[in-house]
Design an enzyme around this catalytic site. Structure first.
Site, PDB file in Angstrom:
ATOM      1  N   ILE A 147      11.296  76.629  23.832  1.00 45.67           N
ATOM      2  CA  ILE A 147      10.797  75.765  24.889  1.00 45.67           C
ATOM      3  C   ILE A 147      11.943  75.308  25.793  1.00 45.67           C
ATOM      4  O   ILE A 147      11.804  75.245  27.011  1.00 45.67           O
ATOM      5  CB  ILE A 147      10.100  74.515  24.293  1.00 45.67           C
ATOM      6  N   GLU A 148      13.070  74.985  25.196  1.00 44.47           N
ATOM      7  CA  GLU A 148      14.185  74.408  25.947  1.00 44.47           C
ATOM      8  C   GLU A 148      14.875  75.414  26.862  1.00 44.47           C
ATOM      9  O   GLU A 148      15.194  75.108  28.002  1.00 44.47           O
ATOM     10  CB  GLU A 148      15.215  73.819  24.976  1.00 44.47           C
TER      11      GLU A 148
END
Length: 463
Positions: A147-148
């Site tokens: 996600i990051e």
């Protein structure tokens, strides 16, 4: 005299060492703008503006993850691949709502993106999962870089969050991630993973809830605490779903995105996807660096491409790897063996760079290039100096070694304190060396944004 590598010959390689621009740091074909950017917030807002809210059970009763049992590390090796280890350690309560479904659909319809991201992840996941298991933390946290940063250690957000785990400069320093002219440990695999897991555990200890800990990792613990107090005052629940309406769109989507990836990893076939097999064995090993060594020479001795070497050692910002005996480089095991063998037979200088401090505004890049038998472009590339700018007095830059300094390493004090400052050439000539209002220091590129939010822990919308 020992043989030296001509610096003009490595100019093309140095191009690969320059930091990625923010727009290029994330995978360009993901369809998602960089995290924290105005484009990302706008895009998510436009999608979610009319989405209904779906109530879920109160998650505030989550229990702490149990410490890893004795022998758990040995048991982990019974899994055929790392994905199995991750699945077996899921411990964060699931959520199920329309946002999760939206993100599952996004990933499921982009198999090429999944393939690229999981291929990058294959270098790092064994290490991350092992560290999580040692700490008794939920193993789905190993999917958070999905996600990051899409598991891109060179990722850089508009909020100046860098690396696989996306630390902003101030938070990185809070967790002892060194950031100087030669390296940025926010990008380093070992250091940043240790810092991220320490930070996540601290957030969990603060909130007693992994979903709120994740929200705080993205939004900042102060913001989550204020949201909790607001709901408490209104007599409302304080679980993630109940607080979501108070969160910015990015944070509101953050836990659902992780849940979507978690669902896909749990059963990729259900979504028509295949995950690449990741052997349940260490991908890399740490090798001691006993003296300064050029990045290109280190890659050559390890028989790796520069790109592959950088993927395992992204913290090094310059063409020479400096540092004391604590500085290590990561290499695949078989390449580590090759590195040691080739190093023993090398017989040449390991480093072709040293430092030079600018003491006078009259020292131009052209005169420096002539003095150190190289070209202006080589000096600019090695020090990330933009075209049409001039160095300011006090700058410490990399220059090719001359024969008289061939065996001398760059001192640790220089490494810690070196800065590169420059100004537009036209302003320098018109103002005879006066400091320009538009000049800035490369080593403090996070200045204005960070100074205005030095208390913040994550992104620019933290309170």
């Amino acid at each position: 005299m020992q043989a030296r590598i001509p610096h003009s010959a490595v100019l093309a390689t140095l191009l690969a060492l320059a930091p990625l621009a923010p727009a290029q740091a994330h995978d360009d074909n993901t369809g998602y703008p960089p995290a924290g950017s105005a484009a990302a917030t706008s895009a998510v807002n436009s999608v979610n503006s009319n989405l209904p809210r779906f109530p879920v059970s109160d998650l505030s009763s989550q229990k702490p993850a149990k410490p890893a049992a004795k022998g758990a590390e040995d048991d982990a090796f019974h899994e055929k691949d790392v994905w199995g280890r991750i699945r077996s350690g899921y411990a964060i309560p699931d959520i199920s709502n329309e946002l999760v479904g939206k993100h599952v659909n996004w990933y499921a319809t982009r198999p090429d993106y999944i393939a690229r991201t999981t291929t990058r992840a294959s270098r790092y996941l064994f290490h991350v999962v092992t560290e999580l298991e040692k700490r008794g933390m939920p193993t789905e946290l190993a999917l958070l870089p999905f996600i990051e940063s899409a598991f891109n250690p060179q990722a850089l957000s508009s909020a100046n969050a860098a690396g696989m785990w996306q630390f902003v400069p101030g938070t990185g320093r809070d967790f002892n991630l060194k950031q100087d002219a030669f390296k940025d440990e926010r990008r380093g695999i070992l250091a940043s993973t240790d810092a991220a897991l320490t930070y996540l555990q601290r957030l969990y200890d603060m909130f007693g809830d992994w979903q709120l800990a994740l929200a705080a990792y993205n939004w900042g613990e102060g913001s989550v605490q204020k949201a909790i107090k607001r709901n408490q005052a209104a007599g409302k629940p304080t679980d993630f779903e109940s607080l979501a309406e108070l969160m910015p769109a990015e944070t509101r989507n953050y836990v659902p995105k992780l849940q979507a990836v978690k669902n896909i990893v749990a059963n990729p076939a259900q979504y028509g996807l295949n995950l690449p097999a990741i052997d349940n064995t260490p991908y890399f090993t740490a090798v001691d660096k006993t003296s300064d060594i050029d990045l290109t020479i280190a890659a050559h001795l390890a028989e790796l491409s520069v790109d592959e070497f950088k993927a395992l050692n992204p913290q090094f910002k310059r063409p020479v790897i400096t540092g004391d005996e604590q500085t290590k480089i990561l290499l695949p095991k078989e390449n580590a063996d090759k590195f040691h063998l080739n190093l023993a037979q090398w017989g040449k200088n390991l480093s072709t760079w040293t430092t030079h401090k600018i003491t006078s505004a009259r020292e131009s890049i052209s005169t420096l290039a002539s003095r150190f038998h190289t070209t202006p472009d080589v000096i600019r590339q090695a020090n990330n100096i933009p075209q049409k700018t001039a160095l300011k007095a006090g700058s410490t830059i990399l220059v090719p070694k001359l024969s008289t300094s061939a065996s001398i390493d760059i001192p640790a004090e220089v490494e810690r304190t070196a800065t590169v400052a420059f100004e537009a050439e036209r302003e320098r000539s018109s103002k005879a060396g006066k400091v320009s209002k538009t000049s800035y220091k490369q080593a403090r590129s996070d200045s204005k944004a960070e100074k205005s939010s030095s208390h913040k822990k994550r992104h620019k919308h933290d309170d």
